[in-house]
Design an enzyme around this catalytic site. Structure first.
Site, PDB file in Angstrom:
ATOM      1  N   SER A 126       3.707   0.291  -5.450  1.00  0.00           N
ATOM      2  CA  SER A 126       2.649  -0.378  -6.181  1.00  0.00           C
ATOM      3  C   SER A 126       2.971   0.196  -7.468  1.00  0.00           C
ATOM      4  CB  SER A 126       1.405  -0.156  -5.780  1.00  0.00           C
ATOM      5  OG  SER A 126       0.306  -0.429  -6.536  1.00  0.00           O
ATOM      6  N   TYR A 151      -6.019   5.734  -2.119  1.00  0.00           N
ATOM      7  CA  TYR A 151      -5.066   4.644  -1.909  1.00  0.00           C
ATOM      8  C   TYR A 151      -3.718   4.622  -2.786  1.00  0.00           C
ATOM      9  CZ  TYR A 151      -2.517   0.036  -2.888  1.00  0.00           C
ATOM     10  OH  TYR A 151      -1.500  -0.530  -2.981  1.00  0.00           O
ATOM     11  N   LYS A 155       0.370   5.727  -1.743  1.00  0.00           N
ATOM     12  CA  LYS A 155       1.565   4.969  -2.080  1.00  0.00           C
ATOM     13  C   LYS A 155       2.722   6.138  -2.819  1.00  0.00           C
ATOM     14  CE  LYS A 155       0.836   0.891  -0.830  1.00  0.00           C
ATOM     15  NZ  LYS A 155       1.656   0.351   0.247  1.00  0.00           N
TER      16      LYS A 155
END
Ligand code: UDP
Length: 343
Positions: A126, A151, A155
């Site tokens: 992302s 979060y 990643k």
């Protein structure tokens, strides 16, 4: 036929990628624990492509089940790894869930791949790894910033785990860093359908338009952008899905320039929240009930991609424009009730 394993294959980007893989002649095995998707997605994939992927309702953290799947499918040539939790706010409240489910599962998946000598991995990353960028547009070699949420950190950590493994073992990997995926398949049979309340802009727009919500909020109208709202690089989910097929082919045909590569997937253009709403209202003819509210904590003001590397090295380019994205999202929203009358 070349076989590809797709984790999270009934999710939003996963399901569109399974469709593109099947349409490109791959055989597909899907693993998904259905924590944020519906089994009916498999039927819809079959309706679109005329082919049914093999489906396992399995949690990647279940090492015995994972091992059994790899033993059954000794001929898997590549893995595309989507399965992950993705709600920024929830990750702040439940970091253990996020580190276990996102990082833990990735480590276990890579370990199983190495054991079974599967040497090609596409990782669903992302633009969150860039944080609040110093300059725009964002290129792949810009510094990865301290993430603003657990979060985002998962990643970043997963990319590092995978990169380290490509250095130590016989493994090739490509991280695809998505900007803001929206839109839905032109069939309107699959699209974004999270279980529970969505946090992302596009489903909130279409849910407001169809009457599932009374009103929506623009999170902040006094940013120092031309119209005061945040700017993002919205990209059609079908364009994103196609990039995964190209990434798999790149590794299987030994075209990678290095064992580990990362590419931005965006259009290269930024659009504000007001511009998305304008495109939606104009193309749908529906007036949205919205108000400008407070800034959402953790939101980056402005981010959009430099896609030169994906265009020239990966050989991928986004085809769809913003109007096509919002039109397909709206067609999907209007069809959800026909496919899922129980919801
Ligand atoms: N946004 C908004 N209202 C909403 C949801 C999102 O104004 O109800 C804005 C959000 O502040 C951001 C943009 O829409 O500027 C995209 O948000 P999204 O959550 O879809 O993606 P993000 O880029 O934050 O991951």
């Amino acid at each position: 036929m070349t076989k590809v394993l797709v984790t999270g294959g009934t999710g939003y980007i996963g399901s569109h990628t399974v469709v593109e893989l099947l349409n490109s002649g791959y055989e597909v095995v899907v693993i998904d624990n259905l924590c944020n998707s519906y089994i009916k997605v498999v039927d819809c994939i079959e309706k679109i492509t005329g082919k049914r992927p093999t489906f396992y309702n399995t949690d990647l953290l279940d090492s015995t089940a994972l091992e059994a799947i790899f033993n059954t499918h000794q001929d898997i040539a590549a893995v595309i790894h989507f399965a992950a939790h993705k709600a920024v706010g929830e990750s702040v409240k439940k970091p253990i869930d996020y580190y276990k489910n996102n990082v833990g599962a990735t480590v276990m998946l890579v370990e199983a791949m190495l054991k079974h000598k599967i040497e090609a991995l596409v990782f669903s990353s992302s633009c969150t790894v860039y944080g609040e960028p110093d300059t725009l547009p964002v290129t792949e070699n810009m510094p990865v910033k301290p993430p603003v949420s657990p979060y985002g950190n998962t990643k970043k950590i997963c990319e590092e785990v995978i990169r380290d493994c490509t250095k130590a073992y016989s493994l090739h990997a490509i991280s695809l860093r998505y900007f803001n995926p929206i839109g839905a398949h032109p069939s309107a049979l699959i699209g974004e359908l999270p279980i529970g309340s969505p946090n992302n802009l596009m489903p909130i727009v279409t849910q407001t338009a169809i009457g599932k919500r009374n009103k929506m909020q623009i999170h902040g109208g006094d940013y120092t952008t031309p119209d005061g709202s945040c700017i993002r690089d919205y990209i059609h989910v079908v364009d994103i899905a196609k990039a995964h097929v190209i990434a798999v082919e790149r590794m299987l045909k030994n075209k990678s320039a290095a064992p580990y590569e990362a590419f931005n997937l965006g259009t290269g253009h930024g659009n504000s929240v007001f511009e998305v709403i304008e495109a939606f209202e104009r193309t749908s003819g529906v007036k949205l009930n919205y108000e400008v509210g407070a800034k959402r904590p953790g939101d980056v003001m402005s981010i959009y991609s430099d896609t030169t590397l994906a265009n020239t090295v990966l050989g991928w380019k986004a085809d769809y424009d913003l109007d096509e994205m919002v039109i397909s999202s709206w067609a999907w929203e209007k069809n959800i009730q026909n496919i899922y009358p129980e919801l």
